[in-house]
Write a protein that holds these residues in place. Structure first.
Motif, PDB file in Angstrom:
ATOM      1  N   LEU A  17       1.068  -1.113  -0.142  1.00 42.00           N
ATOM      2  CA  LEU A  17      -0.051  -0.217   0.335  1.00 42.00           C
ATOM      3  C   LEU A  17       1.005   0.976  -0.007  1.00 42.00           C
ATOM      4  O   LEU A  17       0.539   2.235  -0.550  1.00 42.00           O
ATOM      5  CB  LEU A  17      -1.037  -0.108   1.519  1.00 42.00           C
ATOM      6  CG  LEU A  17      -2.283  -0.434   0.739  1.00 42.00           C
ATOM      7  CD1 LEU A  17      -3.041  -0.597   2.594  1.00 42.00           C
ATOM      8  CD2 LEU A  17      -3.414  -0.206   0.279  1.00 42.00           C
ATOM      9  N   ALA A  24      -6.052   3.136  -3.719  1.00 45.88           N
ATOM     10  CA  ALA A  24      -6.451   1.940  -3.321  1.00 45.88           C
ATOM     11  C   ALA A  24      -7.211   1.259  -2.126  1.00 45.88           C
ATOM     12  O   ALA A  24      -7.572   2.390  -1.472  1.00 45.88           O
ATOM     13  CB  ALA A  24      -4.745   0.966  -2.022  1.00 45.88           C
ATOM     14  N   TRP A  25      -8.263   0.576  -1.870  1.00 43.02           N
ATOM     15  CA  TRP A  25      -8.530   0.130  -1.281  1.00 43.02           C
ATOM     16  C   TRP A  25      -8.761  -1.181   0.177  1.00 43.02           C
ATOM     17  O   TRP A  25      -8.259  -1.807  -0.510  1.00 43.02           O
ATOM     18  CB  TRP A  25     -10.404  -0.416  -1.563  1.00 43.02           C
ATOM     19  CG  TRP A  25     -11.214   0.813  -2.431  1.00 43.02           C
ATOM     20  CD1 TRP A  25     -10.621   1.824  -3.641  1.00 43.02           C
ATOM     21  CD2 TRP A  25     -12.099   1.830  -1.753  1.00 43.02           C
ATOM     22  NE1 TRP A  25     -11.642   1.886  -4.809  1.00 43.02           N
ATOM     23  CE2 TRP A  25     -11.972   3.346  -2.240  1.00 43.02           C
ATOM     24  CE3 TRP A  25     -12.356   2.305  -0.487  1.00 43.02           C
ATOM     25  CZ2 TRP A  25     -13.204   3.654  -2.783  1.00 43.02           C
ATOM     26  CZ3 TRP A  25     -13.296   2.532  -0.452  1.00 43.02           C
ATOM     27  CH2 TRP A  25     -13.725   3.714  -0.986  1.00 43.02           C
ATOM     28  N   GLN A  97      -0.990  -1.524 -11.116  1.00 50.38           N
ATOM     29  CA  GLN A  97      -2.634  -2.113 -10.177  1.00 50.38           C
ATOM     30  C   GLN A  97      -3.335  -2.861 -11.214  1.00 50.38           C
ATOM     31  O   GLN A  97      -3.875  -3.509 -12.961  1.00 50.38           O
ATOM     32  CB  GLN A  97      -3.439  -1.299 -10.090  1.00 50.38           C
ATOM     33  CG  GLN A  97      -2.600  -0.103  -9.001  1.00 50.38           C
ATOM     34  CD  GLN A  97      -3.512   0.960  -9.208  1.00 50.38           C
ATOM     35  OE1 GLN A  97      -3.890   1.669  -9.540  1.00 50.38           O
ATOM     36  NE2 GLN A  97      -3.437   0.643  -7.875  1.00 50.38           N
ATOM     37  N   PHE A 152      -7.014  -1.238  -8.489  1.00 53.33           N
ATOM     38  CA  PHE A 152      -6.437  -1.948  -6.839  1.00 53.33           C
ATOM     39  C   PHE A 152      -5.071  -2.260  -7.400  1.00 53.33           C
ATOM     40  O   PHE A 152      -4.675  -2.051  -7.918  1.00 53.33           O
ATOM     41  CB  PHE A 152      -7.607  -3.750  -6.946  1.00 53.33           C
ATOM     42  CG  PHE A 152      -9.057  -3.159  -6.748  1.00 53.33           C
ATOM     43  CD1 PHE A 152      -9.684  -2.395  -5.778  1.00 53.33           C
ATOM     44  CD2 PHE A 152     -10.328  -4.048  -7.644  1.00 53.33           C
ATOM     45  CE1 PHE A 152     -11.256  -2.213  -6.160  1.00 53.33           C
ATOM     46  CE2 PHE A 152     -11.539  -3.471  -7.823  1.00 53.33           C
ATOM     47  CZ  PHE A 152     -11.544  -3.323  -6.837  1.00 53.33           C
ATOM     48  N   GLY A 153      -5.193  -2.438  -5.738  1.00 52.73           N
ATOM     49  CA  GLY A 153      -3.324  -2.632  -5.310  1.00 52.73           C
ATOM     50  C   GLY A 153      -2.535  -1.706  -5.317  1.00 52.73           C
ATOM     51  O   GLY A 153      -2.592  -0.910  -5.423  1.00 52.73           O
ATOM     52  N   ILE A 296     -10.929  -5.609  -2.453  1.00 53.14           N
ATOM     53  CA  ILE A 296     -10.306  -4.486  -1.365  1.00 53.14           C
ATOM     54  C   ILE A 296     -10.259  -5.173  -0.012  1.00 53.14           C
ATOM     55  O   ILE A 296     -10.012  -4.675   0.975  1.00 53.14           O
ATOM     56  CB  ILE A 296     -11.337  -3.833  -1.739  1.00 53.14           C
ATOM     57  CG1 ILE A 296     -12.995  -4.894  -0.806  1.00 53.14           C
ATOM     58  CG2 ILE A 296     -11.657  -2.592  -2.392  1.00 53.14           C
ATOM     59  CD1 ILE A 296     -14.213  -3.422  -0.557  1.00 53.14           C
ATOM     60  N   GLY A 297     -10.145  -6.355  -0.311  1.00 54.44           N
ATOM     61  CA  GLY A 297      -9.311  -7.669   1.214  1.00 54.44           C
ATOM     62  C   GLY A 297     -10.653  -7.528   2.249  1.00 54.44           C
ATOM     63  O   GLY A 297     -10.098  -7.334   3.200  1.00 54.44           O
ATOM     64  N   CYS A 310      -4.832  -8.654  -3.177  1.00 53.54           N
ATOM     65  CA  CYS A 310      -5.895  -7.540  -3.464  1.00 53.54           C
ATOM     66  C   CYS A 310      -4.715  -6.405  -2.478  1.00 53.54           C
ATOM     67  O   CYS A 310      -5.307  -5.254  -3.748  1.00 53.54           O
ATOM     68  CB  CYS A 310      -7.378  -7.918  -3.535  1.00 53.54           C
ATOM     69  SG  CYS A 310      -7.650  -7.948  -1.768  1.00 53.54           S
ATOM     70  N   LYS A 311      -5.228  -6.052  -2.253  1.00 51.34           N
ATOM     71  CA  LYS A 311      -4.685  -4.167  -1.189  1.00 51.34           C
ATOM     72  C   LYS A 311      -3.924  -5.162  -0.989  1.00 51.34           C
ATOM     73  O   LYS A 311      -2.657  -3.386  -1.226  1.00 51.34           O
ATOM     74  CB  LYS A 311      -5.570  -4.063  -0.174  1.00 51.34           C
ATOM     75  CG  LYS A 311      -5.510  -5.211   0.910  1.00 51.34           C
ATOM     76  CD  LYS A 311      -6.700  -4.081   2.415  1.00 51.34           C
ATOM     77  CE  LYS A 311      -6.357  -5.281   3.466  1.00 51.34           C
ATOM     78  NZ  LYS A 311      -4.950  -4.552   4.352  1.00 51.34           N
TER      79      LYS A 311
END
Lengths: 330, 150
Positions: A17, A24-25, A97, A152-153, A296-297, A310-311
């Motif tokens: 992150l 990023a979520w 991403q 994402f990511g 999004i984890g 994913c996150k």
């Protein structure tokens, strides 16, 4: 393989992150209730009807995109150029991403973005037809629509690599998530030492972006080494595995940032070779892949040891994941 | 030290070799050039040479009746061709063709074997280098067999 789609809903690597340049979520949780509860609270704040002052999109709702162009890269791999349906804002993303692509009526898959981050009006994905959903996506024609959630990511450390030599090593479809990183590096070419691209595929017919590879090879500020496992007599480039080609690349190991993406076995041996030559684990980045679904984890499908690919990923520095990288049981 | 000696001394296969051993090896050495398309060796031919590649590229090929020649490996600067000459009956098992103008140092295999038999220290030193080279080749072959881009 690590960096691209794999059949029905499956994963697409993870990252860090802190390295993410795009959205990023979920947002980093703060102190208070337990982490999952905090995350859900954070997400609820972004649902329509709640806190409408936020302009961040709901990460669980796909936006409609229209296919502008489809290009067949290899017998089973296609590159799709998409634009937002209606008057949506340009699609900003960071290299490395991924998006969740939703083929209506078929399902959703995580796919790396393979286009140029400097051209946010056009979203580009390279997809291999390996399952029902990816087949539906590959069969789309110009004018047809699909849903997109993302980006994402985490991202490749393009800005952090300034001042260093950059070694990009791609295997098979791993070239797709690395292409945006190469575009970004070339846009600010003066900031880096030598840039070397090593790209391996099974045969010459399995190489992605062959015309672009030729163009890149013609540049004086980039060295391109393409290799395949076997070839007919009309192939005049290298034959052999990517790890063998590393010796031909010019880079100063302690001052090199390496970006690696490809199938797991290829990344494992490549990482071994780079460490052996003195590339620091902190400067070595890999893109991992697992069964990513929510992006999004939250759902936990892509959990890999203490990480959610994913996150926390798909792009990780090797130093961060080295204890998990070789573990078969996770 | 003449040019061939200094080039051989700098080649990864012979790097850090004792100068005495290097001089013995040099007595078996000659320089050769191959133009694109010219074969360095052909399948079934007697293996009389061990090639130290200085410049250029060589494709190692297997001939298949239905597909013709299939390239299984390319070699370039800093690599060697012909390590199987140590294995009787000293025949090539592959074709090797120059892709570009290729410059090599050719070591006469008969001469080299004779020198190794006369000086076991030299033989052991070369054998250690062969063993390392073979280990690398096996690793590469295993990766190719794993079809790692699939």
């Amino acid at each position: 393989m690590a960096c691209e789609v794999a059949g029905a809903p499956r994963g697409r690597g993870a990252g860090n992150l802190n390295e993410t340049a795009g959205r990023a979520w979920p947002p980093e949780p703060s102190a208070g209730p337990s982490a999952p509860v905090r995350v859900i609270h954070e997400l609820l704040h972004h649902l329509p009807g709640k806190h409408m002052e936020t302009h961040l999109p709901d990460p669980m709702i796909p936006s409609p995109f229209v296919v502008q162009k489809v290009k067949r890269e290899t017998p089973d791999t296609y590159t799709l150029a998409l634009t937002p349906a209606g008057a949506a804002a340009p699609f900003a993303f960071a290299p490395g991403q991924f998006n969740m692509l939703y083929a209506f009526g078929a399902g959703e898959v995580p796919i790396s973005i393979s286009g140029d981050p400097a051209d946010p009006k056009r979203l580009v994905h390279t997809v291999r037809d390996v399952g029902n959903v990816t087949r539906s996506i590959c069969r789309l024609e110009p004018g047809e629509a699909l849903g997109v959630r993302g980006p994402f990511g985490t991202a490749w450390p393009v800005a952090q690599a300034a001042g260093a030599d950059v070694l990009i090593i791609a295997g098979g479809l791993g070239m797709a998530p690395l292409r945006p990183a190469l575009y970004s590096l070339l846009h600010r070419r003066g900031q880096y030492g030598s840039i070397e691209l090593i790209y391996g595929a099974r045969t010459p017919k399995d190489l992605l972006y062959p015309r672009e590879l030729e163009r890149w090879r013609g540049r004086f500020d980039l060295r391109v080494h393409v290799t395949v496992d076997s070839a007919e007599a009309d192939w005049h480039s290298n034959v052999g595995v990517v790890t063998k080609i590393i010796d031909r690349a010019r880079f100063d190991p302690p001052n090199t940032v390496a970006l690696v993406c490809g199938p797991g076995v290829m990344m494992r041996f490549t990482v071994m070779e780079l460490l052996k030559r003195g590339v620091a684990p902190e400067s070595l980045y890999v893109s991992m892949e697992r069964n990513m679904q929510c992006g999004i984890g939250l759902c936990g499908h892509c959990q890999w040891g203490p990480f959610f690919i994913c996150k926390d990923g798909p792009v990780f520095s090797y130093a961060r994941i080295q204890d998990w990288f070789d573990r078969r049981e996770v | 030290m003449d040019t061939t000696a200094s080039i051989l001394a700098a080649h990864p296969f012979f790097k850090n070799l004792d100068n005495r051993h290097l001089q013995v090896i040099l007595s078996c050495a000659s320089r050769e050039n191959f133009t694109p398309g010219q074969f360095l060796c052909r399948d079934h031919e007697e293996a009389r040479a061990f090639y130290v590649i200085l410049h250029g590229r060589v494709s190692v090929e297997i001939y298949r009746a239905r597909r013709g020649p299939v390239t299984i490996q390319t070699l370039g600067e800093g690599e060697v061709l012909g390590w199987l000459w140590y294995d009787q009956p000293y025949h090539w098992h592959l074709d090797a063709k120059a892709l570009d103008l290729t410059r090599v140092i050719r070591l006469d295999v008969g001469c080299l074997l004779e020198k190794c038999n006369q000086d076991h220290d030299l033989g052991y030193e070369l054998m250690k280098r062969y063993a390392h080279h073979l280990a690398v080749q096996f690793r590469i072959t295993k990766l190719q067999l794993a079809d790692m881009y699939g």
